[in-house]
Write a protein that holds these residues in place. Structure first.
Motif, PDB file in Angstrom:
ATOM      1  N   ASP A  45       0.765  -1.070  -0.083  1.00 49.32           N
ATOM      2  CA  ASP A  45       0.131   0.024   0.096  1.00 49.32           C
ATOM      3  C   ASP A  45       0.683   1.301   0.050  1.00 49.32           C
ATOM      4  O   ASP A  45       0.532   2.444  -0.142  1.00 49.32           O
ATOM      5  CB  ASP A  45      -0.983  -0.096   1.314  1.00 49.32           C
ATOM      6  N   GLN A  46       2.176   1.147   0.016  1.00 48.26           N
ATOM      7  CA  GLN A  46       2.977   2.321   0.103  1.00 48.26           C
ATOM      8  C   GLN A  46       3.462   2.633  -1.186  1.00 48.26           C
ATOM      9  O   GLN A  46       4.047   1.784  -2.071  1.00 48.26           O
ATOM     10  CB  GLN A  46       4.287   1.998   1.214  1.00 48.26           C
ATOM     11  N   ASP A  47       3.353   3.851  -1.815  1.00 45.53           N
ATOM     12  CA  ASP A  47       3.971   4.277  -2.989  1.00 45.53           C
ATOM     13  C   ASP A  47       5.545   4.401  -2.939  1.00 45.53           C
ATOM     14  O   ASP A  47       6.129   4.562  -2.012  1.00 45.53           O
ATOM     15  CB  ASP A  47       3.516   5.726  -3.255  1.00 45.53           C
ATOM     16  N   ASP A  48       6.057   4.131  -4.184  1.00 51.37           N
ATOM     17  CA  ASP A  48       7.758   4.116  -4.175  1.00 51.37           C
ATOM     18  C   ASP A  48       8.339   5.526  -3.934  1.00 51.37           C
ATOM     19  O   ASP A  48       9.422   5.505  -3.304  1.00 51.37           O
ATOM     20  CB  ASP A  48       8.029   3.729  -5.443  1.00 51.37           C
ATOM     21  N   ASN A  49       7.457   6.657  -4.292  1.00 54.53           N
ATOM     22  CA  ASN A  49       7.949   7.887  -4.214  1.00 54.53           C
ATOM     23  C   ASN A  49       7.743   8.754  -2.684  1.00 54.53           C
ATOM     24  O   ASN A  49       8.083   9.665  -2.733  1.00 54.53           O
ATOM     25  CB  ASN A  49       7.367   8.907  -4.991  1.00 54.53           C
ATOM     26  N   GLU A  50       6.780   7.965  -1.974  1.00 54.79           N
ATOM     27  CA  GLU A  50       6.461   8.267  -0.614  1.00 54.79           C
ATOM     28  C   GLU A  50       7.702   8.295   0.431  1.00 54.79           C
ATOM     29  O   GLU A  50       8.216   7.358   0.213  1.00 54.79           O
ATOM     30  CB  GLU A  50       5.103   7.700  -0.087  1.00 54.79           C
ATOM     31  N   ASP A  51       7.644   9.248   1.357  1.00 55.25           N
ATOM     32  CA  ASP A  51       8.496   9.303   2.322  1.00 55.25           C
ATOM     33  C   ASP A  51       8.177   8.376   3.322  1.00 55.25           C
ATOM     34  O   ASP A  51       6.994   8.733   3.957  1.00 55.25           O
ATOM     35  CB  ASP A  51       8.615  10.694   2.706  1.00 55.25           C
ATOM     36  N   PRO A  52       8.955   7.175   3.569  1.00 54.86           N
ATOM     37  CA  PRO A  52       8.700   6.271   4.635  1.00 54.86           C
ATOM     38  C   PRO A  52       8.490   6.917   5.959  1.00 54.86           C
ATOM     39  O   PRO A  52       8.072   6.402   7.023  1.00 54.86           O
ATOM     40  CB  PRO A  52       9.514   5.183   4.395  1.00 54.86           C
ATOM     41  N   TYR A  53       9.195   8.142   6.247  1.00 55.83           N
ATOM     42  CA  TYR A  53       9.482   8.643   7.568  1.00 55.83           C
ATOM     43  C   TYR A  53       8.402   9.557   7.630  1.00 55.83           C
ATOM     44  O   TYR A  53       8.385  10.301   8.929  1.00 55.83           O
ATOM     45  CB  TYR A  53      11.187   9.159   8.034  1.00 55.83           C
ATOM     46  N   ASP A  54       7.471   9.981   6.714  1.00 60.22           N
ATOM     47  CA  ASP A  54       6.569  11.045   6.817  1.00 60.22           C
ATOM     48  C   ASP A  54       5.358  10.555   7.821  1.00 60.22           C
ATOM     49  O   ASP A  54       4.822   9.636   7.548  1.00 60.22           O
ATOM     50  CB  ASP A  54       5.993  11.520   5.475  1.00 60.22           C
ATOM     51  N   ASP A  55       5.345  11.278   8.707  1.00 60.81           N
ATOM     52  CA  ASP A  55       4.210  10.878   9.694  1.00 60.81           C
ATOM     53  C   ASP A  55       2.643  11.559   9.291  1.00 60.81           C
ATOM     54  O   ASP A  55       1.765  11.458   9.875  1.00 60.81           O
ATOM     55  CB  ASP A  55       4.441  11.097  11.068  1.00 60.81           C
ATOM     56  N   GLY A  56       2.674  12.523   8.275  1.00 59.94           N
ATOM     57  CA  GLY A  56       1.438  13.329   7.957  1.00 59.94           C
ATOM     58  C   GLY A  56       1.167  14.533   8.824  1.00 59.94           C
ATOM     59  O   GLY A  56       0.285  15.245   8.447  1.00 59.94           O
ATOM     60  N   TYR A  57       2.213  15.094   9.477  1.00 61.92           N
ATOM     61  CA  TYR A  57       1.968  15.871  10.153  1.00 61.92           C
ATOM     62  C   TYR A  57       3.012  17.042   9.898  1.00 61.92           C
ATOM     63  O   TYR A  57       4.128  16.776   9.750  1.00 61.92           O
ATOM     64  CB  TYR A  57       2.086  16.026  11.745  1.00 61.92           C
ATOM     65  N   ASP A  58       2.688  18.474   9.443  1.00 60.33           N
ATOM     66  CA  ASP A  58       3.649  19.416   9.203  1.00 60.33           C
ATOM     67  C   ASP A  58       4.173  19.963  10.370  1.00 60.33           C
ATOM     68  O   ASP A  58       3.244  20.328  11.373  1.00 60.33           O
ATOM     69  CB  ASP A  58       2.916  20.433   8.198  1.00 60.33           C
ATOM     70  N   GLU A  59       5.358  20.260  10.509  1.00 62.24           N
ATOM     71  CA  GLU A  59       6.212  20.852  11.485  1.00 62.24           C
ATOM     72  C   GLU A  59       5.758  22.330  11.689  1.00 62.24           C
ATOM     73  O   GLU A  59       5.812  23.025  12.743  1.00 62.24           O
ATOM     74  CB  GLU A  59       7.677  20.619  11.512  1.00 62.24           C
ATOM     75  N   TYR A  60       5.577  22.905  10.438  1.00 66.67           N
ATOM     76  CA  TYR A  60       5.499  24.370  10.376  1.00 66.67           C
ATOM     77  C   TYR A  60       4.191  24.803  10.333  1.00 66.67           C
ATOM     78  O   TYR A  60       3.942  25.957   9.720  1.00 66.67           O
ATOM     79  CB  TYR A  60       6.393  24.704   9.290  1.00 66.67           C
ATOM     80  N   ARG A  61       2.912  23.731  10.398  1.00 69.56           N
ATOM     81  CA  ARG A  61       1.822  24.337  10.161  1.00 69.56           C
ATOM     82  C   ARG A  61       1.351  25.385  11.621  1.00 69.56           C
ATOM     83  O   ARG A  61       1.556  25.115  12.635  1.00 69.56           O
ATOM     84  CB  ARG A  61       0.830  23.124  10.347  1.00 69.56           C
ATOM     85  N   ARG A  62       0.503  26.180  10.977  1.00 65.56           N
ATOM     86  CA  ARG A  62       0.189  27.278  11.700  1.00 65.56           C
ATOM     87  C   ARG A  62      -1.505  27.510  12.049  1.00 65.56           C
ATOM     88  O   ARG A  62      -2.369  27.121  11.185  1.00 65.56           O
ATOM     89  CB  ARG A  62       0.598  28.807  11.218  1.00 65.56           C
TER      90      ARG A  62
END
Length: 62
Positions: A45-62
């Motif tokens: 279910d994981q795309d080849d171009n997807e970042d495996p370490y991305d948790d879906g949360y942006d660090e810089y979201r305001r």
């Protein structure tokens, strides 16, 4: 304190694994490693171009 019994158990298990002789079925191992019926690496279910370490949360979201 209180690790003596647990450490002794771990030491006993480690010694048994290190010094015991295991009967390895190399034919079964070869069949398992060479079988083409395996479902893959478990990440279909994981795309080849997807970042495996991305948790879906942006660090810089305001």
């Amino acid at each position: 304190m209180g690790r003596g019994r647990a450490k002794a158990k771990q030491t006993k298990v480690a010694r048994e694994l290190k010094y015991s002789s295991h009967d390895t079925d190399f034919d079964a191992l070869q069949r398992e490693l060479s079988s083409d019926s395996s479902p893959g690496n478990g990440h279909e279910d994981q795309d080849d171009n997807e970042d495996p370490y991305d948790d879906g949360y942006d660090e810089y979201r305001r």
